[in-house]
Design a protein around this motif. Structure first.
Motif, PDB file in Angstrom:
ATOM      1  N   ILE A 211     -30.219 -46.631 -32.130  1.00  0.00           N
ATOM      2  CA  ILE A 211     -30.489 -45.224 -31.831  1.00  0.00           C
ATOM      3  C   ILE A 211     -29.163 -44.476 -31.828  1.00  0.00           C
ATOM      4  O   ILE A 211     -28.116 -45.043 -31.506  1.00  0.00           O
ATOM      5  CB  ILE A 211     -31.214 -45.043 -30.478  1.00  0.00           C
ATOM      6  N   LEU A 334     -31.860 -51.735 -28.631  1.00  0.00           N
ATOM      7  CA  LEU A 334     -31.610 -50.297 -28.620  1.00  0.00           C
ATOM      8  C   LEU A 334     -30.131 -49.948 -28.688  1.00  0.00           C
ATOM      9  O   LEU A 334     -29.733 -49.024 -29.400  1.00  0.00           O
ATOM     10  CB  LEU A 334     -32.213 -49.664 -27.354  1.00  0.00           C
ATOM     11  N   THR A 396     -37.232 -41.947 -29.597  1.00  0.00           N
ATOM     12  CA  THR A 396     -36.601 -42.654 -30.716  1.00  0.00           C
ATOM     13  C   THR A 396     -37.391 -42.589 -32.007  1.00  0.00           C
ATOM     14  O   THR A 396     -36.863 -42.924 -33.064  1.00  0.00           O
ATOM     15  CB  THR A 396     -36.404 -44.138 -30.354  1.00  0.00           C
ATOM     16  N   GLY A 400     -35.011 -43.551 -34.730  1.00  0.00           N
ATOM     17  CA  GLY A 400     -34.593 -44.914 -34.429  1.00  0.00           C
ATOM     18  C   GLY A 400     -35.601 -46.001 -34.627  1.00  0.00           C
ATOM     19  O   GLY A 400     -35.249 -47.164 -34.701  1.00  0.00           O
TER      20      GLY A 400
END
Length: 411
Positions: A211, A334, A396, A400
């Motif tokens: 991310i 993450l 996200t 992401g």
């Protein structure tokens, strides 16, 4: 390290760590509930006071966790765990030889502080430092092995205590940490000592964050909130599981139902090992969070049904077992492998501080508003954890999520 070896889980390290995790959790945590009544008699305390000292020790240990995380990043998890084994052995011995209440409480605080140096958070960081690219899979394998800690050490502690005083049992456990865990951690430390040099030279293949920097802070806050709420629900129910089910009218069946929790935890880790490799870690975190409030609602709605309670124990155990995995893998997916130890220390600190209050909070609620309403409040807190992970997904998704899926596929 060759490319091929970097893509394979370090089997020897996982097996060795599995043994030290079983001993670490068994001697430093699970044994306490078996020995607590004898400890209380030794110091002329009530059992409630003994458990309150454990909660205080867990709270203080949690406050020290961020410092532990920074040590892991600076010196390597292997070195930290080696020192932790020595401190754990010394603390257990100090507890056994404590001449009075103040010395006992001080030693207990040392035990719970040392546990942060040798248990999951440190072990997960070690696996990340050994082979980052396969760390998610390695963490799953490790939790599968370590899930047997309570199954192994509850009967071991009971058998030892039938022949020995609690002090001598703690001395035996101190010897285990010194003779078994310390050499294993020292052996593992040889490959992870110079973390900075290994990363700078490219010997370690880092995992990059999935991310962007602009949303990492809110995503981290939401992740920590979700984990903390799950830990609160877990800690509250684990301590009070049998009394809760007895109060709901299950009677003598409450103990039998409670025994399903541990095997269900292990089952969830096995299922994830076999089938969960292609799922994003954020999805696994959401599933684990959903299972906890669902289990609580099932228990309240079906009580005093024994089949309903059995389903509750299994579902709750599945959620709890999966949660212990994603607490190690989601931060890696993450935020990447750099600074992993520091982040784990921060997460562990907040989780321990929150969970240390959970048993007392649930006991207070049960005495004030009743068992069913108390479980309803716990279910609402579990639902808030679900909302936290959903918020991360929403945060996200535009930028992401595909990378998260890619990272999970690699692991």
């Amino acid at each position: 390290m060759t490319t091929n070896s970097a893509e394979r889980p370090p089997v020897a390290a996982i097996a060795a760590l599995g043994l030290t995790q079983i001993i670490g959790y068994g001697t430093l945590y699970y044994s306490f509930s078996i020995l607590a009544p004898d400890m209380a008699r030794s110091f002329d305390w009530s059992t409630e006071w003994i458990f309150s000292t454990l909660s205080a020790a867990l709270l203080i240990g949690g406050l020290a966790a961020p410092l532990m995380g920074r040590w892991i990043d600076r010196f390597g998890a292997g070195r930290v765990m080696t020192c932790g084994s020595a401190i754990a052995a010394a603390a257990l011995a100090a507890c056994a030889f404590a001449p009075g209440k103040i010395a006992f409480v001080t030693a207990l605080i040392a035990i719970e502080t040392a546990s942060n140096l040798v248990q999951y958070a440190a072990a997960f960081a070690l696996l990340v430092q050994i082979r980052p690219r396969v760390a998610q899979r390695s963490i799953t394998y490790l939790t599968l092995i370590a899930g047997f800690a309570s199954t192994i050490f509850w009967p071991i502690t009971t058998a030892l205590h039938a022949q020995l005083s609690w002090q001598n049992v703690y001395l035996v456990f101190a010897a285990l940490n010194l003779a078994v865990c310390l050499p294993i951690h020292a052996w593992l430390a040889r490959g992870t000592g110079d973390i900075g040099k290994r990363e700078a030279s490219g010997a370690a293949r880092r995992i990059e964050p999935s991310i962007p920097a602009s949303i990492r802070t809110p995503a981290f806050i939401l992740m920590v909130a979700g984990f903390a709420l799950e830990s609160f629900v877990n800690a509250a129910l684990l301590v009070h599981m049998v009394p809760v089910m007895s109060a709901l009218g299950l009677g003598a069946m409450a103990v039998m139902v409670g025994t399903l929790f541990g095997p269900s935890q292990v089952l969830s880790r096995f299922i994830n090992m076999v089938f969960g490799g292609r799922l994003p870690q954020l999805t696994l975190a959401l599933i684990s969070a959903v299972l906890l409030p669902v289990a609580l609602v099932l228990l309240v709605v079906t009580a005093p049904s024994v089949p309903g309670a059995l389903v509750f124990a299994v579902v709750f155990g599945l959620g709890s077992g999966l949660s212990s995995i994603v607490q190690g893998t989601l931060p890696l997916a993450l935020f990447g492998s750099e600074g992993y130890g520091r982040r784990q220390g921060q997460v562990l600190s907040i989780r321990l501080v929150v969970s240390s209050t959970a048993p007392f909070a649930l006991a207070f609620m049960m005495g004030t508003i009743g068992v069913s309403w108390s479980l309803g409040v716990a279910a609402l807190l579990g639902t808030a954890a679900v909302a936290a992970f959903l918020a991360i997904m929403r945060l996200t998704r535009p930028v992401g999520r595909p990378e998260i899926i890619a990272n999970a596929g690699e692991a």
